[in-house]
Write a protein that holds these residues in place. Structure first.
Motif, short mmCIF file in Angstrom:
data_model
loop_
_atom_site.label_atom_id
_atom_site.label_comp_id
_atom_site.label_asym_id
_atom_site.label_seq_id
_atom_site.Cartn_x
_atom_site.Cartn_y
_atom_site.Cartn_z
N ALA A 98 0.83 -1.21 0.00
CA ALA A 98 0.00 0.00 0.00
C ALA A 98 0.87 1.26 0.00
O ALA A 98 0.61 2.21 -0.75
N ILE A 99 1.90 1.26 0.85
CA ILE A 99 2.82 2.41 0.90
C ILE A 99 3.52 2.60 -0.43
O ILE A 99 3.61 3.72 -0.96
N THR A 100 3.99 1.50 -0.99
CA THR A 100 4.76 1.57 -2.23
C THR A 100 3.91 2.09 -3.38
O THR A 100 4.39 2.88 -4.22
N ARG A 101 2.64 1.69 -3.44
CA ARG A 101 1.76 2.19 -4.51
C ARG A 101 1.61 3.70 -4.43
O ARG A 101 1.63 4.40 -5.45
N VAL A 102 1.45 4.22 -3.21
CA VAL A 102 1.30 5.67 -3.03
C VAL A 102 2.57 6.38 -3.51
O VAL A 102 2.51 7.41 -4.21
N ILE A 103 3.73 5.83 -3.15
CA ILE A 103 5.01 6.46 -3.52
C ILE A 103 5.18 6.48 -5.04
O ILE A 103 5.50 7.52 -5.63
N SER A 104 5.00 5.33 -5.68
CA SER A 104 5.19 5.27 -7.14
C SER A 104 4.19 6.14 -7.87
O SER A 104 4.56 6.83 -8.85
N ASN A 105 2.94 6.13 -7.44
CA ASN A 105 1.94 7.00 -8.07
C ASN A 105 2.35 8.47 -7.97
O ASN A 105 2.20 9.25 -8.92
N PHE A 106 2.87 8.85 -6.81
CA PHE A 106 3.28 10.23 -6.59
C PHE A 106 4.44 10.61 -7.50
O PHE A 106 4.45 11.69 -8.11
N ILE A 107 5.43 9.72 -7.61
CA ILE A 107 6.61 10.02 -8.43
C ILE A 107 6.23 10.26 -9.89
O ILE A 107 6.72 11.19 -10.53
N TYR A 108 5.34 9.43 -10.41
CA TYR A 108 5.08 9.45 -11.85
C TYR A 108 3.81 10.21 -12.25
O TYR A 108 3.52 10.34 -13.42
N ASP A 109 3.09 10.71 -11.26
CA ASP A 109 1.94 11.57 -11.53
C ASP A 109 2.23 12.93 -10.89
O ASP A 109 2.01 13.13 -9.70
N LYS A 110 2.74 13.83 -11.68
CA LYS A 110 3.18 15.13 -11.16
C LYS A 110 2.03 16.00 -10.68
O LYS A 110 2.26 17.04 -10.05
N SER A 111 0.79 15.59 -10.95
CA SER A 111 -0.35 16.40 -10.52
C SER A 111 -0.68 16.19 -9.03
O SER A 111 -1.42 16.98 -8.44
N ILE A 112 -0.14 15.16 -8.42
CA ILE A 112 -0.44 14.88 -7.01
C ILE A 112 0.37 15.82 -6.13
O ILE A 112 1.60 15.89 -6.23
N THR A 113 -0.30 16.53 -5.26
CA THR A 113 0.39 17.46 -4.36
C THR A 113 0.99 16.71 -3.18
O THR A 113 0.62 15.57 -2.88
N ASN A 114 1.90 17.37 -2.49
CA ASN A 114 2.53 16.77 -1.31
C ASN A 114 1.48 16.45 -0.25
O ASN A 114 1.50 15.37 0.37
N GLN A 115 0.57 17.39 -0.02
CA GLN A 115 -0.49 17.19 0.98
C GLN A 115 -1.41 16.05 0.58
O GLN A 115 -1.80 15.22 1.43
N ALA A 116 -1.76 15.97 -0.69
CA ALA A 116 -2.63 14.89 -1.15
C ALA A 116 -1.94 13.54 -1.00
O ALA A 116 -2.59 12.54 -0.66
N ALA A 117 -0.64 13.49 -1.23
CA ALA A 117 0.11 12.24 -1.09
C ALA A 117 0.08 11.74 0.35
O ALA A 117 -0.06 10.54 0.60
N VAL A 118 0.19 12.65 1.29
CA VAL A 118 0.14 12.26 2.70
C VAL A 118 -1.23 11.71 3.06
O VAL A 118 -1.34 10.71 3.78
N VAL A 119 -2.28 12.35 2.58
CA VAL A 119 -3.65 11.84 2.81
C VAL A 119 -3.79 10.44 2.21
O VAL A 119 -4.34 9.53 2.84
N GLN A 120 -3.28 10.26 0.98
CA GLN A 120 -3.33 8.95 0.34
C GLN A 120 -2.55 7.91 1.13
O GLN A 120 -2.98 6.76 1.26
#
Length: 418
Positions: free
Chosen positions: A387-409
């Motif tokens: 679950a953690i890894t999916r959030v990290i990879s999605n964040f790296i390769y989807d530049k539209s995700i904000t830092n705050q949104a990544a933490v919520v995810q």
């Protein structure tokens, strides 16, 4: 960390009908790079010096997910291997399903409780019984760099995270690939883990990724970790998606890339490529993590087999025993780039980076800054890790995700996976 695998291959593996006999020791693993194979050959050779024959069951894929998929098929069909490379919380999950066999007889005979470090014994046991054997200790929070490139570009070696981030655009302007990365999820996780450890420190890292403390996971420090990940990830090139970790190491050797953020199995690859460590290619703790040691432990879990004969059990015990012998610990880990799990092992033939890792491991043990990696499922369950890894990879390769949104995810994904 997942690797695609064809349905036909899984089907064929599940129909694979041989089982271990008195002269066969079948071992499933995913060590297929040069340095890994060199190290594994030490174990194979020592097994074959006994009356047993080594049956190699290698499944390519650095993260091991493909291998574990095939292993599940084999185990469910009633035809597991003698032993398989399984780590961390995965051991407990396999044991809970009833697939693993007790190693208590050989463990008692050879005094494993006295030999093994305290932190690893509970991981190797299920309900108080040994079901797995550790072979090494890997350090995750390493940064590898090409000193020739840094010298030619007149860039200082980064001592902290700010200096690392400052160096990346300078390396790019100088005409080099700043970071040789592989866009596999497990490697993305290592990158974020190193950044998180740099920002959080050992204690808060453990609160976040071992205790799964939601307050720390949702803290400003975690938002900052994602912000630094975003900045660093901008220097990951498009070719990373088609590159393996060992190909990334080759880019450092060939003076094409400046930095690789990866565990100490890189040392094994460098040795296999006849590189003298800490000359052109050097190792330092990931900037900001000096004094901490993020560890992964490779281990082999042992399966209940169809045959319950004394010969088959003896073959399993022989393999388990060999893993912890002084000669195997010395020779295997000298080639793997890792630390021996047995403290008293002769380390005189180890490379300079492994020698430094040993000193850092001792210091971290004294300072209570030894932390389990979440990228390799040492810190938490495979469900939470995924679950953690999916959030990290999605964040790296989807530049539209904000830092705050990544933490919520991140928080929501961990809640759902628990």
């Amino acid at each position: 960390m997942s690797n695609s695998i064809s349905p036909l291959f899984i089907l064929l593996s599940s129909l694979f009908t041989f089982s271990a006999t008195a002269s066969q020791v079948e071992v499933l693993h995913w060590w297929t790079s040069g340095g890994e194979l060199d190290a594994l050959s030490e174990l194979q050779n020592k097994v074959e010096e006994t009356d047993n024959t080594w049956l190699d069951f290698a499944i390519k894929g650095g993260g091991g997910n493909s291998a574990l998929t095939v292993l599940r098929s084999r185990a469910v069909s009633g035809n597991p291997p003698t032993a398989a490379l399984i780590k961390g919380h995965n051991i407990q999950e396999w044991a809970k399903l009833g697939f693993l066999t007790s190693l208590d007889d050989i463990a008692k005979q050879e005094q494993w409780d006295a030999k093994l470090p305290e932190f690893i014994k509970p991981v190797m046991k299920y309900q108080g019984h040994y079901v797995a054997v550790p072979i090494n200790i890997h350090r995750i929070n390493w940064l590898w760099f090409n000193a020739t490139i840094f010298n030619n570009a007149n860039i200082a070696i980064p001592r902290d995270l700010a200096e690392l981030i400052s160096a990346l655009p300078q390396l790019e302007v100088a005409g080099y690939l700043p970071i040789a990365h592989t866009s596999e999820p497990w490697a993305d996780a290592i990158l974020f883990e190193s950044i998180s450890l740099s920002i959080l420190g050992a204690e808060q890292y453990k609160q976040a990724f071992v205790d799964l403390n939601l307050q720390v996971l949702a803290s400003p420090a975690m938002i900052q970790a994602f912000a630094k990940l975003r900045t660093i990830s901008l220097f990951i090139d498009d070719n990373a998606k088609n590159r393996t970790w060992e190909q990334s190491t080759k880019l450092l050797i060939e003076d094409k890339a400046a930095i690789q953020i990866m565990g100490d199995w890189v040392a094994g690859k460098l040795l296999q490529e006849k590189q003298q460590l800490n000359t052109k290619i050097r190792c330092i703790p990931f900037p900001g993590t000096a004094g901490t040691f993020s560890y992964n432990v490779d281990s082999f879990a042992f399966f209940k087999l169809k045959s319950v004969s004394s010969e088959v059990k003896q073959a399993q015990n022989t393999l388990a025993s060999i893993i912890l012998t002084p000669a195997l610990q010395r020779d295997f880990n000298a080639k793997k780039g890792s630390l021996p799990i047995i403290e008293t092992t002769d380390k005189s033939n180890f490379n300079a980076c492994t020698q430094q890792a040993y000193l850092d491991y001792q210091q971290a043990t004294r300072d209570n800054t030894l932390v389990p990696t979440f990228s390799q499922a040492m810190a938490t369950t495979t469900y939470v890790q995924s679950a953690i890894t999916r959030v990290i990879s999605n964040f790296i390769y989807d530049k539209s995700i904000t830092n705050q949104a990544a933490v919520v995810q991140l928080v929501n994904a961990i809640k759902a996976a628990q």
